[in-house]
Design a protein around this motif. Sequence first.
Motif: not given
Length: 149
Positions: A111-123, A125-129
């Motif tokens: 989950x984003x912002x739980x154990x996994x940090x997002x990537x600026x500008x790629x929110x 695509x990171x969520x989709x992955x």
Amino acid sequence: MKLAFGDDASVEMQSLFPTPEEVAQIEQLAKVKLESNLFSFYVGKKQDAVIGYAAIESHTVRTKPETLLVVLTPDGKLRNVYTLAFHEPPEYQPPERWMALLANHSIEELSLNKDIQGVAGATLSTRAAINSARKVLAIYQVLIQNKPH
């Protein structure tokens, strides 16, 4: 499938057709809506022993498609996520080192912002992955784990 299992593995494709109850279970576990009732899982084997599972996931990130290869260990843990195709602008693509951070996380931890940090500008695509990885893990848990092969 070389990327998932190496050169010397044999690969079998399994077509999975979940029941409506199984679809509901998968969606609840994955926290994503399924677009299809057919899933293809690839089972990598060496000398008749399962060495892992893989699924190819295609989805739209923003307006263009992305295709990922999601690889699981023999016991159904996330091993790797590889980008096979990415048609959005390159600056929206998460780097391989970010994809490597997804490995060894359970479905609950992805989950984003739980154990996994997002990537600026790629929110997106990171969520989709993360959603693709969660979906593959949920399909494994509901349709493959604890079922006779």
